[in-house]
Design a protein around this motif. Structure first.
Motif, PDB file in Angstrom:
ATOM      1  N   PHE A 269       5.194  -0.223   6.039  1.00 49.48           N
ATOM      2  CA  PHE A 269       5.852  -0.548   4.755  1.00 49.48           C
ATOM      3  C   PHE A 269       6.780   0.591   3.951  1.00 49.48           C
ATOM      4  CE2 PHE A 269       2.240  -3.970   4.343  1.00 49.48           C
ATOM      5  CZ  PHE A 269       2.778  -4.661   5.544  1.00 49.48           C
ATOM      6  N   PHE A 270       6.392   1.548   3.887  1.00 50.04           N
ATOM      7  CA  PHE A 270       7.243   2.730   3.259  1.00 50.04           C
ATOM      8  C   PHE A 270       8.447   3.003   3.985  1.00 50.04           C
ATOM      9  CE2 PHE A 270       3.310   4.577   5.082  1.00 50.04           C
ATOM     10  CZ  PHE A 270       3.717   5.405   6.030  1.00 50.04           C
ATOM     11  N   HIS A 271       8.785   2.578   5.080  1.00 49.24           N
ATOM     12  CA  HIS A 271      10.121   2.727   5.791  1.00 49.24           C
ATOM     13  C   HIS A 271      10.663   1.664   6.259  1.00 49.24           C
ATOM     14  CE1 HIS A 271      10.001   6.984   6.001  1.00 49.24           C
ATOM     15  NE2 HIS A 271       8.879   7.186   6.639  1.00 49.24           N
ATOM     16  N   SER A 272      10.255   0.340   5.840  1.00 52.03           N
ATOM     17  CA  SER A 272      10.843  -1.020   6.248  1.00 52.03           C
ATOM     18  C   SER A 272      11.622  -1.720   5.538  1.00 52.03           C
ATOM     19  CB  SER A 272       9.545  -1.909   6.544  1.00 52.03           C
ATOM     20  OG  SER A 272       9.952  -3.062   6.898  1.00 52.03           O
ATOM     21  N   ALA A 273      12.648  -2.219   6.087  1.00 48.80           N
ATOM     22  CA  ALA A 273      13.546  -3.000   5.470  1.00 48.80           C
ATOM     23  C   ALA A 273      13.081  -4.053   4.480  1.00 48.80           C
ATOM     24  CB  ALA A 273      14.876  -3.537   6.226  1.00 48.80           C
ATOM     25  N   TYR A 274      11.847  -4.655   5.285  1.00 50.59           N
ATOM     26  CA  TYR A 274      11.276  -5.912   4.292  1.00 50.59           C
ATOM     27  C   TYR A 274      11.013  -5.554   2.953  1.00 50.59           C
ATOM     28  CZ  TYR A 274       8.593  -9.876   3.384  1.00 50.59           C
ATOM     29  OH  TYR A 274       8.134 -11.223   2.900  1.00 50.59           O
ATOM     30  N   HIS A 275      10.691  -4.233   2.718  1.00 49.78           N
ATOM     31  CA  HIS A 275      10.151  -4.043   1.412  1.00 49.78           C
ATOM     32  C   HIS A 275      11.409  -3.114   0.850  1.00 49.78           C
ATOM     33  CE1 HIS A 275       6.385  -5.767   0.912  1.00 49.78           C
ATOM     34  NE2 HIS A 275       6.021  -5.131   2.217  1.00 49.78           N
ATOM     35  N   GLN A 276      12.712  -3.174   1.269  1.00 53.32           N
ATOM     36  CA  GLN A 276      13.671  -2.416   0.627  1.00 53.32           C
ATOM     37  C   GLN A 276      13.590  -0.991   0.740  1.00 53.32           C
ATOM     38  OE1 GLN A 276      12.497  -5.001  -1.858  1.00 53.32           O
ATOM     39  NE2 GLN A 276      13.510  -6.184  -0.298  1.00 53.32           N
ATOM     40  N   ALA A 277      12.772  -0.376   1.749  1.00 51.01           N
ATOM     41  CA  ALA A 277      12.261   1.121   1.666  1.00 51.01           C
ATOM     42  C   ALA A 277      12.963   2.097   2.858  1.00 51.01           C
ATOM     43  CB  ALA A 277      10.906   1.045   1.870  1.00 51.01           C
ATOM     44  N   ARG A 278      13.990   1.547   3.323  1.00 51.89           N
ATOM     45  CA  ARG A 278      14.881   2.300   4.302  1.00 51.89           C
ATOM     46  C   ARG A 278      15.414   3.649   3.916  1.00 51.89           C
ATOM     47  NH1 ARG A 278      14.306   1.061   9.824  1.00 51.89           N
ATOM     48  NH2 ARG A 278      16.314   2.122  10.069  1.00 51.89           N
ATOM     49  N   VAL A 279      15.618   3.676   2.173  1.00 54.98           N
ATOM     50  CA  VAL A 279      16.073   5.039   1.658  1.00 54.98           C
ATOM     51  C   VAL A 279      14.881   5.763   1.490  1.00 54.98           C
ATOM     52  CG1 VAL A 279      17.921   3.688   0.591  1.00 54.98           C
ATOM     53  CG2 VAL A 279      15.929   3.829  -0.456  1.00 54.98           C
ATOM     54  N   GLY A 280      15.210   7.073   1.412  1.00 55.65           N
ATOM     55  CA  GLY A 280      14.388   8.095   1.448  1.00 55.65           C
ATOM     56  C   GLY A 280      15.075   9.581   1.041  1.00 55.65           C
ATOM     57  N   HIS A 281      14.197  10.379   0.401  1.00 56.63           N
ATOM     58  CA  HIS A 281      14.643  11.800   0.027  1.00 56.63           C
ATOM     59  C   HIS A 281      13.393  12.537   0.261  1.00 56.63           C
ATOM     60  CE1 HIS A 281      16.665  14.601  -2.990  1.00 56.63           C
ATOM     61  NE2 HIS A 281      16.803  14.923  -1.768  1.00 56.63           N
ATOM     62  N   ASN A 282      13.468  13.609   1.151  1.00 54.93           N
ATOM     63  CA  ASN A 282      12.458  14.307   1.392  1.00 54.93           C
ATOM     64  C   ASN A 282      11.045  13.721   1.858  1.00 54.93           C
ATOM     65  OD1 ASN A 282      13.997  16.818   1.049  1.00 54.93           O
ATOM     66  ND2 ASN A 282      13.487  16.816  -1.043  1.00 54.93           N
ATOM     67  N   GLY A 283      11.279  12.895   2.738  1.00 54.41           N
ATOM     68  CA  GLY A 283      10.086  12.069   3.108  1.00 54.41           C
ATOM     69  C   GLY A 283       9.134  13.025   3.867  1.00 54.41           C
ATOM     70  N   ASN A 284       7.829  12.388   4.039  1.00 51.34           N
ATOM     71  CA  ASN A 284       6.816  13.204   4.527  1.00 51.34           C
ATOM     72  C   ASN A 284       6.461  12.570   5.958  1.00 51.34           C
ATOM     73  OD1 ASN A 284       4.866  15.404   4.563  1.00 51.34           O
ATOM     74  ND2 ASN A 284       3.408  13.643   3.841  1.00 51.34           N
ATOM     75  N   ILE A 285       6.218  11.158   5.957  1.00 51.21           N
ATOM     76  CA  ILE A 285       5.833  10.600   7.050  1.00 51.21           C
ATOM     77  C   ILE A 285       7.048   9.871   7.889  1.00 51.21           C
ATOM     78  CG2 ILE A 285       4.523   8.908   8.121  1.00 51.21           C
ATOM     79  CD1 ILE A 285       2.636   9.210   5.754  1.00 51.21           C
ATOM     80  N   LYS A 286       7.163  10.131   9.239  1.00 54.30           N
ATOM     81  CA  LYS A 286       8.033   9.755  10.060  1.00 54.30           C
ATOM     82  C   LYS A 286       8.284   8.202  10.264  1.00 54.30           C
ATOM     83  CE  LYS A 286      10.818  10.791  14.314  1.00 54.30           C
ATOM     84  NZ  LYS A 286      10.536  11.484  15.699  1.00 54.30           N
ATOM     85  N   ALA A 287       9.224   7.517  10.277  1.00 53.50           N
ATOM     86  CA  ALA A 287       9.293   6.352  10.829  1.00 53.50           C
ATOM     87  C   ALA A 287       8.710   5.981  12.155  1.00 53.50           C
ATOM     88  CB  ALA A 287      10.524   5.564  10.474  1.00 53.50           C
TER      89      ALA A 287
END
Length: 320
Positions: A215-233
């Motif tokens: 969910f934290f990388h999914s387009a469904y929750h508008q979460a494809r953006v990121g900056h200094n992410g910790n967990i890989k998609a």
């Protein structure tokens, strides 16, 4: 000693490269457009929730400033939108035949999305705007119909009157089950709205099948953006089908019942408190682009001769 130093330097280099590769795949900003229209069902329907248009901007700040053991990502969202509603047609000059009020809603919204490592999602937002002639829904529909050569509208003189719109929004989602190969998942979806335009709540289930991300990388929750992410998609490209049956409790709807403050609308109806909605769709997302198409089917929304309703949604976004 030298061998240990070489191993240590190699470890540092590989770790730095892995971080660089991860960050190089991230885009902090996203611009999106969404269009709702019952014409997207492709059989000539033009009634009830007849058109919606939204422009949005999303930004992911430096996640290291927000990251905790539980929180993975924060995304800020800003949008403007216009929605328009008509009776069974945009041409109903006779007031007594209007089975739903003509109405328009124009608003701006700010929202913050909190995405957690355990794949819970919390969204909170505030909308400000107007319902009524000041929403320019009449002008927008006439412009649209004139541009593409559709019929002339009539009946907007009886539209819902002007009223300020102030609304608080919240939504919560939580993963229930995901298949180990990331090809199917099931989650809980819920929302709560309080304000002078829409007040109510709803809950349902979301089913996704295909190439899906957390969910934290999914387009469904508008979460494809990121900056200094910790967990890989889980996957670089998403392509999945989804379905969301949902039950809504409607306490207030100004586009049906009129102004929350004054009785300035010539045509109004009571709402039906329980509305069932079924949404089905398909989404494709690459690193930079997302494209989504969905159909929404709703049961009757008001106590009038108006029937159940359906409309389609097409949305796209670009990340940079």
């Amino acid at each position: 000693m030298r061998e240990s130093l070489r191993k240590f330097l190699l470890f540092v280099l590989l770790h730095a490269c892995s971080i660089w590769v991860l960050q190089a795949q991230e885009y902090k900003n996203e611009f999106g457009i969404q269009s709702d229209n019952d014409a997207y069902l492709w059989y000539g329907q033009d009634r009830y929730y007849t058109n919606g248009f939204f422009i949005s901007y999303r930004h992911a700040p430096d996640q290291s400033k927000f990251r905790t053991r539980k929180l993975e990502k924060v995304v800020y969202s800003f949008s403007i939108g216009q929605q328009m509603y008509t009776p069974f047609s945009g041409f109903v000059p006779e007031r007594e035949l209007q089975d739903r009020p003509f109405a328009g809603y124009l608003f701006g919204r700010g929202q913050v999305n909190f995405l957690y490592k355990n794949e819970q999602v919390l969204k909170v937002g505030l909308s400000l705007g107007t319902v009524g002639p000041n929403s320019f829904a009449r002008e927008a529909q006439n412009l649209l119909h004139n541009t593409i050569g559709l019929y002339s509208t009539s009946g907007w003189d009886d539209q819902i009157g002007n009223s300020p719109a102030f609304n608080l929004h919240s939504a919560y989602a939580a993963l229930i089950y995901r298949r180990s190969n990331d090809s199917f998942d099931l989650s809980l979806e819920s929302h709560l709205d309080l304000g002078t335009t829409f007040t109510g709540m709803g809950a349902g289930l979301l089913f996704r099948i295909g190439d899906i991300n957390q969910f934290f990388h999914s387009a469904y929750h508008q979460a494809r953006v990121g900056h200094n992410g910790n967990i890989k998609a889980a996957t670089e490209r998403e392509f999945y089908f989804y379905a969301k049956p949902q039950l809504h409790y409607v306490a207030y709807d100004a586009t049906i019942q009129g102004s929350f403050f004054v009785d300035n609308s010539p045509v109004t109806f009571a709402v039906r408190p329980l509305v069932f909605e079924q949404k089905i769709g398909v989404n494709y997302s690459s690193r930079r682009f997302s494209l989504d198409y969905s159909l929404t089917f709703r049961s009757k929304e008001l106590q009038s001769p108006a029937r159940q309703h359906q409309f389609g949604t097409i949305s796209s976004s670009y990340r940079f």
